[in-house]
Write an enzyme that holds these catalytic residues in place. Sequence first.
Site, PDB file in Angstrom:
ATOM      1  N   GLY A  36      44.124 -39.397 -20.680  1.00  0.00           N
ATOM      2  CA  GLY A  36      43.987 -40.865 -20.721  1.00  0.00           C
ATOM      3  C   GLY A  36      43.358 -41.294 -22.039  1.00  0.00           C
ATOM      4  N   HIS A  37      42.240 -40.661 -22.413  1.00  0.00           N
ATOM      5  CA  HIS A  37      41.599 -40.988 -23.697  1.00  0.00           C
ATOM      6  C   HIS A  37      42.549 -40.694 -24.859  1.00  0.00           C
ATOM      7  CE1 HIS A  37      37.943 -39.817 -21.230  1.00  0.00           C
ATOM      8  NE2 HIS A  37      37.602 -41.020 -21.655  1.00  0.00           N
ATOM      9  N   GLN A  61      24.673 -48.444 -19.164  1.00  0.00           N
ATOM     10  CA  GLN A  61      25.698 -48.877 -18.219  1.00  0.00           C
ATOM     11  C   GLN A  61      25.640 -48.112 -16.898  1.00  0.00           C
ATOM     12  OE1 GLN A  61      28.895 -47.761 -21.153  1.00  0.00           O
ATOM     13  NE2 GLN A  61      30.048 -47.279 -19.310  1.00  0.00           N
ATOM     14  N   SER A 186      37.055 -38.891 -16.067  1.00  0.00           N
ATOM     15  CA  SER A 186      36.110 -37.782 -16.261  1.00  0.00           C
ATOM     16  C   SER A 186      35.386 -37.488 -14.951  1.00  0.00           C
ATOM     17  CB  SER A 186      35.087 -38.143 -17.339  1.00  0.00           C
ATOM     18  OG  SER A 186      35.765 -38.600 -18.491  1.00  0.00           O
TER      19      SER A 186
HETATM   20  O1  PAF Z   1      35.197 -46.871 -20.757  1.00  0.00           O
HETATM   21  C1  PAF Z   1      34.243 -46.187 -21.153  1.00  0.00           C
HETATM   22  O2  PAF Z   1      34.311 -44.962 -21.265  1.00  0.00           O
HETATM   23  C2  PAF Z   1      32.922 -46.875 -21.497  1.00  0.00           C
HETATM   24  O3  PAF Z   1      32.643 -47.882 -20.609  1.00  0.00           O
HETATM   25  C3  PAF Z   1      32.865 -47.366 -22.966  1.00  0.00           C
HETATM   26  C4  PAF Z   1      33.894 -48.476 -23.206  1.00  0.00           C
HETATM   27  C5  PAF Z   1      33.108 -46.221 -23.904  1.00  0.00           C
HETATM   28  C6  PAF Z   1      31.487 -47.956 -23.258  1.00  0.00           C
HETATM   29  O4  PAF Z   1      30.482 -46.984 -23.113  1.00  0.00           O
END
Ligand code: PAF
Length: 278
Positions: A36-37, A61, A186
């Site tokens: 995905g990344h 977060q 992940s």
């Molecule tokens: O989607 C993510 O992996 C995270 O929320 C991000 C956008 C890298 C911010 O830490």
Amino acid sequence: MRTVNTITAVRRLVEFQRDKGKVISLVPTMGYLHQGHLSLVSIARRRSDYVVVSLYVNPTQFGPHEDLAQYPRDLDRDLELLRHAETDLVFHPSDHEMYPLDHHTVVRVTMLSQVLCGRSRPHHFEGVTTIVMKLLNIVEPDIAVFGEKDFQQAVIIKRMVRDLHCRVKILTGKTIREKDGLAMSSRNTYLSPGERKNAPILYQMLQWAKKRFAAGMRSSDRVLTTMAKKIQAKGGLIDYAVAVDPDTLQRVTILKKGTLIALAVNFGKTRLIDNITL
Ligand code: PAF
């Protein structure tokens, strides 16, 4: 590919490219990369000359009882994958670099951050928008790419960029799935073998909803109730199963083309999210 840990180093390397007229892109990630990344990196590769990827597990977060400490990390593997994906620059900062001790500023997008995932994760999006704003200010990319699996996150970031008059253009990449339909994440590594076997029910139900819509069903209640029942029968604990307007994220009762069906479901300790656009 260069890997740097400081804001000064990122600015110096990016500025050098910008001065040569190169288009700069940013793909923010928390590492432990999957396909995905890498699909987001490949969008950035196609749309820009110089691709910056950030690898940073952003503590702000995560809620106090969430998985910050357990969040999977494998820097060597991530760097190897990014090298193959033709990344130009990796930014892998420390907590101290991103949040100096006297850090007091947050970025909060009201309304959109309070619904859906914002209900059970009250400070999550404030952490996301704060770190993304920091990364945008550090890299100053022309484009930044985010995944559609985190649909609410993408909507919030687009709104932040619009409201704060940022120059960057936000692009999104489609959700990439395992062969059985489970959206790549992940956090999938947390699932027990039994939970992993049942988890594709999310995507099966989203597809079912799409089929019902195509067959003429317009009542969101009827669709969502059946979806919830089938997911619960597989051991999933529903946080939400909703039909919303894709821009406002407000619930709708009548399904129409473009409506977003979004799910957040706990399998044991693992919270999975997924969505589909009708
Ligand atoms: O989607 C993510 O992996 C995270 O929320 C991000 C956008 C890298 C911010 O830490």
